[in-house]
Design a protein around this motif. Structure first.
Motif, PDB file in Angstrom:
ATOM      1  N   GLN A   1     -24.651   9.372 -23.597  1.00 55.23           N
ATOM      2  CA  GLN A   1     -24.135   7.928 -23.344  1.00 55.23           C
ATOM      3  C   GLN A   1     -25.088   7.072 -22.139  1.00 55.23           C
ATOM      4  O   GLN A   1     -24.787   8.174 -21.094  1.00 55.23           O
ATOM      5  CB  GLN A   1     -22.183   7.818 -23.512  1.00 55.23           C
ATOM      6  N   ASN A   2     -24.899   6.019 -21.842  1.00 57.07           N
ATOM      7  CA  ASN A   2     -24.750   5.161 -20.637  1.00 57.07           C
ATOM      8  C   ASN A   2     -24.126   4.073 -20.546  1.00 57.07           C
ATOM      9  O   ASN A   2     -24.467   3.153 -19.431  1.00 57.07           O
ATOM     10  CB  ASN A   2     -26.707   5.386 -20.422  1.00 57.07           C
ATOM     11  N   ASP A   3     -22.487   5.042 -20.251  1.00 56.66           N
ATOM     12  CA  ASP A   3     -21.620   3.335 -20.114  1.00 56.66           C
ATOM     13  C   ASP A   3     -21.492   3.530 -18.412  1.00 56.66           C
ATOM     14  O   ASP A   3     -21.544   4.201 -17.651  1.00 56.66           O
ATOM     15  CB  ASP A   3     -20.276   3.871 -20.292  1.00 56.66           C
ATOM     16  N   PRO A   4     -21.351   2.447 -17.818  1.00 54.41           N
ATOM     17  CA  PRO A   4     -20.621   1.793 -16.937  1.00 54.41           C
ATOM     18  C   PRO A   4     -19.995   3.340 -16.408  1.00 54.41           C
ATOM     19  O   PRO A   4     -19.690   2.954 -15.210  1.00 54.41           O
ATOM     20  CB  PRO A   4     -20.921   0.589 -17.081  1.00 54.41           C
ATOM     21  N   LEU A   5     -19.142   3.198 -17.743  1.00 49.08           N
ATOM     22  CA  LEU A   5     -17.928   4.316 -16.698  1.00 49.08           C
ATOM     23  C   LEU A   5     -18.265   5.105 -16.527  1.00 49.08           C
ATOM     24  O   LEU A   5     -17.214   6.546 -16.244  1.00 49.08           O
ATOM     25  CB  LEU A   5     -16.275   3.880 -17.697  1.00 49.08           C
ATOM     26  N   THR A   6     -19.600   5.877 -16.977  1.00 46.91           N
ATOM     27  CA  THR A   6     -19.700   7.224 -17.499  1.00 46.91           C
ATOM     28  C   THR A   6     -18.610   8.407 -17.343  1.00 46.91           C
ATOM     29  O   THR A   6     -18.518   8.054 -17.980  1.00 46.91           O
ATOM     30  CB  THR A   6     -20.035   7.855 -15.570  1.00 46.91           C
ATOM     31  N   GLY A   7     -17.698   9.338 -16.645  1.00 45.38           N
ATOM     32  CA  GLY A   7     -17.441   9.487 -17.323  1.00 45.38           C
ATOM     33  C   GLY A   7     -15.829   9.405 -17.765  1.00 45.38           C
ATOM     34  O   GLY A   7     -15.473  10.571 -17.370  1.00 45.38           O
ATOM     35  N   GLY A   8     -15.617   8.503 -16.932  1.00 49.84           N
ATOM     36  CA  GLY A   8     -14.148   7.602 -17.799  1.00 49.84           C
ATOM     37  C   GLY A   8     -14.773   6.799 -19.043  1.00 49.84           C
ATOM     38  O   GLY A   8     -13.461   6.234 -19.269  1.00 49.84           O
ATOM     39  N   ALA A   9     -15.171   7.116 -19.807  1.00 50.47           N
ATOM     40  CA  ALA A   9     -15.586   6.383 -21.062  1.00 50.47           C
ATOM     41  C   ALA A   9     -15.459   6.523 -21.729  1.00 50.47           C
ATOM     42  O   ALA A   9     -14.737   7.968 -22.564  1.00 50.47           O
ATOM     43  CB  ALA A   9     -17.177   6.240 -21.566  1.00 50.47           C
ATOM     44  N   TYR A  10     -14.419   5.897 -23.250  1.00 50.28           N
ATOM     45  CA  TYR A  10     -13.424   6.470 -23.999  1.00 50.28           C
ATOM     46  C   TYR A  10     -13.834   5.738 -24.544  1.00 50.28           C
ATOM     47  O   TYR A  10     -14.052   4.091 -25.250  1.00 50.28           O
ATOM     48  CB  TYR A  10     -11.712   6.774 -23.637  1.00 50.28           C
ATOM     49  N   GLY A  11     -13.407   5.731 -26.338  1.00 50.53           N
ATOM     50  CA  GLY A  11     -12.522   5.378 -27.312  1.00 50.53           C
ATOM     51  C   GLY A  11     -11.193   5.111 -27.618  1.00 50.53           C
ATOM     52  O   GLY A  11     -10.172   5.705 -27.150  1.00 50.53           O
ATOM     53  N   SER A  12     -11.674   4.693 -29.122  1.00 47.48           N
ATOM     54  CA  SER A  12      -9.947   4.602 -29.382  1.00 47.48           C
ATOM     55  C   SER A  12      -9.599   6.361 -30.633  1.00 47.48           C
ATOM     56  O   SER A  12     -10.286   6.675 -30.781  1.00 47.48           O
ATOM     57  CB  SER A  12     -10.181   3.610 -30.132  1.00 47.48           C
ATOM     58  N   PRO A  13      -8.181   6.077 -30.816  1.00 48.62           N
ATOM     59  CA  PRO A  13      -7.990   8.157 -31.382  1.00 48.62           C
ATOM     60  C   PRO A  13      -8.047   7.572 -32.726  1.00 48.62           C
ATOM     61  O   PRO A  13      -8.785   6.506 -33.796  1.00 48.62           O
ATOM     62  CB  PRO A  13      -6.176   8.026 -30.781  1.00 48.62           C
ATOM     63  N   GLY A  14      -7.234   8.606 -33.239  1.00 50.03           N
ATOM     64  CA  GLY A  14      -7.487   8.340 -35.309  1.00 50.03           C
ATOM     65  C   GLY A  14      -8.997   8.457 -34.702  1.00 50.03           C
ATOM     66  O   GLY A  14     -10.051   9.411 -34.933  1.00 50.03           O
ATOM     67  N   GLY A  15      -9.221   7.813 -36.588  1.00 51.07           N
ATOM     68  CA  GLY A  15     -10.550   7.653 -36.726  1.00 51.07           C
ATOM     69  C   GLY A  15     -11.842   7.509 -35.487  1.00 51.07           C
ATOM     70  O   GLY A  15     -12.999   7.292 -36.247  1.00 51.07           O
ATOM     71  N   GLY A  16     -11.429   6.847 -35.055  1.00 46.00           N
ATOM     72  CA  GLY A  16     -12.470   6.549 -33.735  1.00 46.00           C
ATOM     73  C   GLY A  16     -12.484   7.692 -32.676  1.00 46.00           C
ATOM     74  O   GLY A  16     -13.714   7.258 -32.156  1.00 46.00           O
ATOM     75  N   LEU A  17     -12.511   8.386 -33.475  1.00 44.90           N
ATOM     76  CA  LEU A  17     -12.517   9.281 -32.693  1.00 44.90           C
ATOM     77  C   LEU A  17     -13.143   9.998 -30.598  1.00 44.90           C
ATOM     78  O   LEU A  17     -13.817  10.160 -31.092  1.00 44.90           O
ATOM     79  CB  LEU A  17     -14.112  10.262 -33.735  1.00 44.90           C
ATOM     80  N   GLY A  18     -12.598   8.833 -30.782  1.00 45.31           N
ATOM     81  CA  GLY A  18     -11.828   8.791 -28.636  1.00 45.31           C
ATOM     82  C   GLY A  18     -13.714   8.197 -28.582  1.00 45.31           C
ATOM     83  O   GLY A  18     -13.554   8.071 -27.195  1.00 45.31           O
ATOM     84  N   ALA A  19     -14.308   7.692 -29.197  1.00 49.61           N
ATOM     85  CA  ALA A  19     -15.472   7.265 -29.042  1.00 49.61           C
ATOM     86  C   ALA A  19     -15.098   5.527 -29.758  1.00 49.61           C
ATOM     87  O   ALA A  19     -16.249   4.696 -28.930  1.00 49.61           O
ATOM     88  CB  ALA A  19     -16.838   7.360 -29.780  1.00 49.61           C
TER      89      ALA A  19
END
Length: 734
Positions: A37-55
């Protein structure tokens, strides 16, 4: 969890780990994702739980709140132990894919575009979906491998970094897949990314774990530097990361041109390296970093380097392009043009009009540029055949360029000895290429110099003659004048040479030559010697003092030598310098011996001139000898002298003609003074050489008595000095 620093997708990597997904298939959920990933949040990047697998977005927080947060600019390698295909809106990530409820699946997922285009979990989807045959939740730590192999292509001159992302379980590539990325910028907006893991559980909490075995690009890096010839850095260094044992090649990161402080520098084909064997390629080390420094040459003005042209003769088997080559009628040649944008001219065309003595080979126009991986491909040549125009293939970025090649045939239509060609782009011209053709005309230069002069700067004794004409003709067909060699008054031709360096030339016997005109100029130098005869007579014949007794006697030259110091034997020397005509030596007595009047004398007899009446001068015992050292060419004629006077002869003081003593008659064939005769080709001219003769009267023993003056008793003698003059004459024979 995320890496602290980014990895470089320009370099390959291998990532190895062990994963634990639980032991209760169908119950364990939801799995993990390896994410780049190259998210602007760098080490703070995250997604949704469950089926979102945190991404991914569009799963709930367990309290009914939909989460649309996701990891931006990312790709996830999904390791999903659960099949999310229920009737709940936040649990439909896999609804459009095969049911893997009890086995799980692998896959590639893009969490979302920016801005986010999806609105629910079923729209997130998979770029790849790989159902597993055995359960991911096996109760074991499972080996997991990710490999990245980059590849570079170009489109309209723009570099596109893509690659192959391979992933698999249990060290078996069959339990996984590979995803082809055409352009990393489409996914990451950069070629530098973080790597790491996300994971999640749903309603059934599951213990999941990762054990890192090998991090990507964990070798010591290679640093590539760029300097001018003085060692000044002209561009930022490039770091090449990699895995230990993998290959690296610094030249793949080396541009041909670098712009620094508004100046352009070209790679000078020189570099230094502290890698093994000093090379700019090798294998990554786990312990030792390497540095390669490329050297660049300042190119000023840049306009002179924008368009470069070269040629090679294919018929002659040439493989390298040069600015000059040799050719003959009918030869096939290839021209090459190299254009580099150093002046901001990104669009345009090259104009190249061929010389009339060359004919373009239809269908041979080719181009090599970034889009073709710098391999030559054939392009349409309609415009080139019509007006010599070759359009730029695309907008050329600064410092980049392209090459063009085409074939032609030498079709000589005139007597030109060179085929010159330049191309242009806008108002700028390329360098000139030259094809040298065999000459159709040539020249022979005849020079006439003094052999006695310095051959480094020989003295010319007649103007040189240049004969120009068609190759293959004899000089005599063009100029029939007697110039090969000339007859020059006062000089004798001796030898000749065809070397332009007369200081080391080999000279041969002078002859009539008739060279054939060739493409290479020929210089024929004839050397001459100045003709000269020189006569040297011993200056005096001094008999000394005698009494005045009137007796019949002969007075000898050596009787009073102790007081007169008269050199003995008396004689004459003749020197013949390269004359071609015969000569003779004669002597004449200019009147009888007389005294000089002494008007103031007390003796009246001495106040008037007295004549030594009936006195006779005798020259006896002639000795003829050639005295010169042999320094003449081997072909020089050895002249001989014929002595014609008697061994004892007397001079008649009243004679009207001289007495001939000796003659030399020259033999051989000579180029006579002022001659306009035309000798046939091959005629050899003899060389009379240089000769010195000495005629002595008597020798060391008889010289004192070999010259005598006989005076009869009837001749009165007075106490005075009697003298006469002998005239020696050296004359040419007719």
């Amino acid at each position: 969890m995320w890496s602290k620093s980014k990895i470089d997708l320009n370099s390959s990597f291998t990532y190895r780990s062990f994963h634990y997904f639980g032991s209760d298939a169908g119950h364990d959920a939801d799995g993990m994702a390896f994410v780049l990933q190259n998210d602007p949040l760098t080490g703070g990047a995250y997604g949704s739980p469950g089926g979102g697998l945190g991404a991914y977005p569009w799963s709930t927080d367990g309290k009914g709140n939909m989460i649309k947060h996701y990891i931006r600019n990312a790709l996830a390698v999904e390791m999903d132990s659960y099949w999310n295909g229920s009737g709940y809106i936040d649990d439909q990530f896999d609804i459009n894919y095969p049911n893997t409820f009890f086995t799980g699946h692998l896959g590639i997922v893009r969490p979302g575009n920016t801005p986010l285009a999806t609105t629910k979990s079923s729209e997130v989807g998979h770029l790849q979906y790989v159902p597993l045959k055995a359960s991911l939740s096996s109760g074991d730590f499972r080996p997991f491998t990710v490999k990245w192999t980059p590849s570079v292509t170009y489109e309209n001159g723009v570099r596109i970094l893509g690659g192959n992302l391979q992933y698999y379980l249990d060290n078996d590539p069959a339990i996984g897949s590979a995803f082809e990325i055409k352009n990393v910028l489409d996914y990451f907006k950069s070629d530098q990314v973080y790597y790491g893991y996300t994971g999640s559980s749903g309603a059934n909490p599951t213990f999941q774990a990762v054990a890192l075995i090998k991090a990507p690009q964990d070798a010591k890096p290679v640093t590539v530097k760029f300097t001018d010839v003085a060692g000044t850095q002209i561009a930022s260094p490039v770091t090449i990361p990699g895995d230990p044992g993998n290959s690296w090649d610094a030249s793949s990161r080396r541009p041909e041109w670098i712009q620094y402080q508004n100046n352009w520098y070209q790679y000078a084909d020189k570099y230094t390296s502290d890698a093994p064997e000093g090379k700019d390629s090798g294998k990554f080390s786990a312990t030792t970093p390497y540095t390669v420094t490329y050297q660049y040459q300042l190119c000023q003005p840049p306009e002179d380097f924008v368009l470069q042209k070269a040629v090679r003769n294919d018929t002659a088997g040439e493989t390298e392009f040069k600015t000059e080559t040799n050719g003959q009628n009918g030869d096939g040649v290839t021209y090459q043009l190299q254009y580099t944008n150093l002046t901001g001219m990104g669009t345009g065309s090259i104009k190249d009009q061929l010389d009339p003595n060359t004919t373009y080979t239809d269908g041979s126009l080719q181009i090599a540029d970034a889009d073709t991986n710098n391999e030559f491909v054939t392009i349409d040549d309609t415009s080139f055949k019509t007006n010599g125009i070759i359009a730029f293939p695309y907008t050329i970025p600064n410092g980049q360029g392209f090459r063009v090649r085409f074939k032609a045939k030498i079709d000589r239509k005139d007597t030109a000895e060179t085929i010159l060609n330049k191309a242009s782009v806008g108002t700028l011209f390329s360098n000139q290429t030259t094809i040298h053709l065999p000459a159709t005309t040539g020249k022979v230069i005849f020079r006439y110099v003094d052999r006695a002069s310095d051959m480094a700067k020989p003295t010319e004794i007649a103007p040189e003659v240049t004969v120009s004409g068609d190759v293959g003709k004899h000089v005599s067909e063009i100029n029939a004048d007697p110039i090969r060699p000339k007859a020059i008054d006062g000089y004798t031709v001796v030898d000749q040479a065809t070397s332009t360096d007369l200081t080391s030339a080999t000279f041969d016997q002078a002859s009539v030559v008739d060279p054939v005109i060739s493409k290479d100029d020929l210089v024929v130098t004839y050397r001459y010697e100045k003709q000269m005869l020189k006569l040297t007579v011993d200056p005096t014949l001094d008999f000394g003092q005698f009494d005045t007794k009137s007796v019949d006697r002969t007075y000898y030259i050596g009787e009073n030598q102790s007081t007169t110091k008269q050199p003995l034997p008396f004689g004459v020397t003749v020197e013949d310098y390269y004359g071609t005509k015969g000569w003779q030596l004669s002597v004449q007595q200019d009147g009888q011996f007389k005294s000089t009047p002494k008007p103031n004398s007390q003796d009246p007899n001495l106040q008037v001139a007295q004549t030594l009446t009936d006195a006779t001068l005798h020259l006896m015992n002639p000795k003829l000898k050639r005295t010169d050292a042999t320094s003449n060419p081997t072909w020089a004629q050895e002249d001989t002298m014929d002595y014609q006077a008697p061994d004892d002869f007397s001079l008649n003081p009243t004679a009207t003609s001289p007495t001939v003593l000796a003659q030399v008659k020259k033999s051989g064939h000579y180029r006579n003074d002022g001659s306009t005769d035309k000798d046939p080709t091959g005629t050899l001219y003899d060389n009379s050489g240089y000769g010195t003769w000495r005629i002595n009267f008597g020798d060391n023993d008889s010289g004192a008595t070999s010259v005598g003056l006989h005076v009869p008793a009837s001749t009165p003698r007075y106490q005075t000095r009697y003298h006469t003059t002998l005239t020696w004459n050296l004359s040419l024979l007719p």
